[in-house]
Design an enzyme around this catalytic site. Structure first.
Site, short mmCIF file in Angstrom:
data_model
loop_
_atom_site.label_atom_id
_atom_site.label_comp_id
_atom_site.label_asym_id
_atom_site.label_seq_id
_atom_site.Cartn_x
_atom_site.Cartn_y
_atom_site.Cartn_z
N SER A 93 0.84 -1.19 0.00
CA SER A 93 0.00 0.00 0.00
C SER A 93 0.87 1.24 0.00
O SER A 93 2.03 1.21 0.38
CB SER A 93 -0.89 0.00 1.24
OG SER A 93 -0.06 0.20 2.36
N LYS A 94 0.24 2.30 -0.44
CA LYS A 94 0.94 3.57 -0.60
C LYS A 94 1.64 4.01 0.68
O LYS A 94 2.66 4.67 0.64
CB LYS A 94 -0.07 4.64 -1.00
CG LYS A 94 -0.29 4.72 -2.48
CD LYS A 94 -1.25 5.82 -2.82
CE LYS A 94 -2.63 5.24 -3.04
NZ LYS A 94 -3.66 6.17 -3.43
#
Ligand code: GLU
Length: 467
Positions: A255-256
């Protein structure tokens, strides 16, 4: 099924900033399967979700894929024999097929209002039931034609028959069985005339004669819906392979927040495209000789989809950096110089001969191309820390003295002088780095100063004295 030539595809939705690193891996695998089998690799843009559409995303995606040397044989930018490669330009085809399903009674019109659907959902949640459409329009609406003629808004839904088992073979995961009771009566055509993903993907994969559908595991639960559609149309099934989702080192979904996920970020940070492909090749698959470093051609040659392990591989930035460094180290001086100049055009301001001399030093210290600028500030009159205490100034002053006396400006002589000063002042190397470069570490100092030249080295020391 008659033997068909292999055709693979990626079908990104232009709803993000850039190609996700997981999609880049899927693209690599799809391209590899196509190349290995002398087939074709296709890019199709799935832009039917008009709400989430991001302006410019398609262009960016294609650029990013190109920068990684992921090349396709057919796509929206280069065309191909299979028609248009952007779903928004194929709406008639989907509508025709939705109507065909209505005729076959596999799909039905639904006129339910948003309010009714929300109410139904809330009720089901309250009663701890699965949330799904209750087939109200299939069972109770009799005046379908009149309502359509009255221009009432409708969607077309798939009529999923209960109590059926849907079974398919996944090349990576083996047999997967899902009960039809788990599947909602999926909307196939929306009220705006656009198809949903499920209808469009099946129609396109069929007409584009895709033989292998290779995509991320997040699509597994969609596959049974697609199989119902293939069956309803009477079409041959393609082969399916769902690749494992990439994970952060703590095993959470990539995830970012924990790892940069946009593919072009890595290029901007000075990772070499070929390194990223090598790295992604190893996420889920291993080289038969356990090799870590190998070129794309070797991957294409050796790789088998069936050998991908379904457990979530870890995207480890530390390993990626290590790999990048290995590749940099193995480059010839000339190749590295070219890469550096492409990446930091400023490098051209250093005389070519000087730049060439720097290559062997850089190779052992650079992890990414970004490091070039960090390590060579002294050649651009760019320094880090610029304030110096009295002790540092005194050292600089005595170095001016000693270094000026050198007749033959060579690194071993320079080293002897620095070494003597280190011993005399009981200091460590970082202090000398700081004096010369403003950083606390960098390229081997005596060698760097030899390349920089006597005059410039002394000029730098004099600047320190003036600070
Ligand atoms: N449009 C889907 C995506 O955004 C494609 C999934 C598939 O490959 O079927 O990834």
């Amino acid at each position: 099924m008659p033997l068909r030539s292999v055709r693979t595809r990626i079908a990104p939705s232009p709803t993000g900033e850039d190609i996700h690193i997981g999609t880049l891996q899927t693209a690599l695998i799809n391209m590899a399967v196509a190349r290995k089998n002398k087939g074709k690799f296709i890019i199709r843009i799935e832009d039917t979700d008009r709400v989430r559409l991001v302006e410019g995303a398609e262009k960016k995606y294609l650029q990013t894929l190109k920068s990684y040397n992921i090349t396709h044989d057919e796509g929206p930018d280069i065309g191909g024999k299979y028609g248009l490669y952007r779903q928004s330009e194929r709406l008639e085809l989907y509508k025709k097929h939705a109507l065909e399903l209505i005729k076959k009674r596999v799909a039905y019109y639904c006129f339910c209002s948003m309010e009714r659907l929300v109410e139904l959902r809330e009720k089901q949640i309250k009663e701890k039931m699965h949330t799904r459409y209750d087939k109200h329009c299939l069972l109770h609406v009799k005046d379908v034609e009149e309502r359509i003629n009255r221009n009432e808004s409708y969607v077309i839904r798939l009529n999923v028959v209960p109590d059926k088992k849907i079974v398919f073979d996944d090349l990576i995961r083996g047999q997967i069985t899902i009960a039809s009771n788990e599947i909602d009566d999926q909307v196939l055509l929306k009220s705006d005339g656009f198809p949903t993903y499920h209808l469009a993907v099946v129609v396109d994969d069929h007409y584009m004669e895709i033989t292998h559908i290779i995509r991320g595991e997040e699509w597994i639960s969609s596959t049974p819906k697609h199989i119902l559609l293939y069956e309803a149309f009477g079409w041959d099934l393609p082969l399916f392979a769902h690749t494992p989702l990439l994970r952060n080192p703590d095993k959470s979904k990539l995830s970012k927040r924990k790892n940069p996920v946009w593919a072009s970020w890595y290029i901007k940070e000075g990772f070499l495209p070929e390194v990223m492909l090598n790295f992604l090749a190893l996420l889920g698959w291993s080289h038969p000789e356990e090799k870590e470093i190998f070129p794309l051609d070797e991957f294409i040659d050796l790789f088998k989809l069936e050998e991908i392990k379904p457990v979530g591989p870890i995207f480890d930035l530390v390993k990626l950096k290590w790999m990048n460094q290995q590749y940099i180290q193995n480059k010839s001086d000339e190749d590295l110089k070219k890469l550096i100049i492409d990446f930091s055009p400023d490098a051209k301001n250093i005389p070519d001969q000087t730049l060439s001399k720097l290559m062997p030093l850089l190779k052992s210290r650079m992890e990414t191309l970004v490091d070039f600028a960090k390590l060579t500030g002294i050649f651009f009159d760019k320094f880090g820390e610029q304030s110096f205490n009295q002790e540092e100034k005194d050292i600089a002053s005595s170095l001016v003295n000693d270094l000026s006396k050198i007749k033959d400006w060579k690194n071993d002589t320079i080293f002897n002088i620095i070494k003597a000063s280190m011993v005399l002042n009981k200091l460590k190397m970082p202090v000398f780095y700081k004096i010369f470069t403003g950083e606390t570490r960098g390229l081997p100092l005596p060698e760097t100063l030899e390349i920089l030249g006597q005059e410039k080295s002394i000029k730098r020391l004099k600047e320190v004295l003036g600070k």
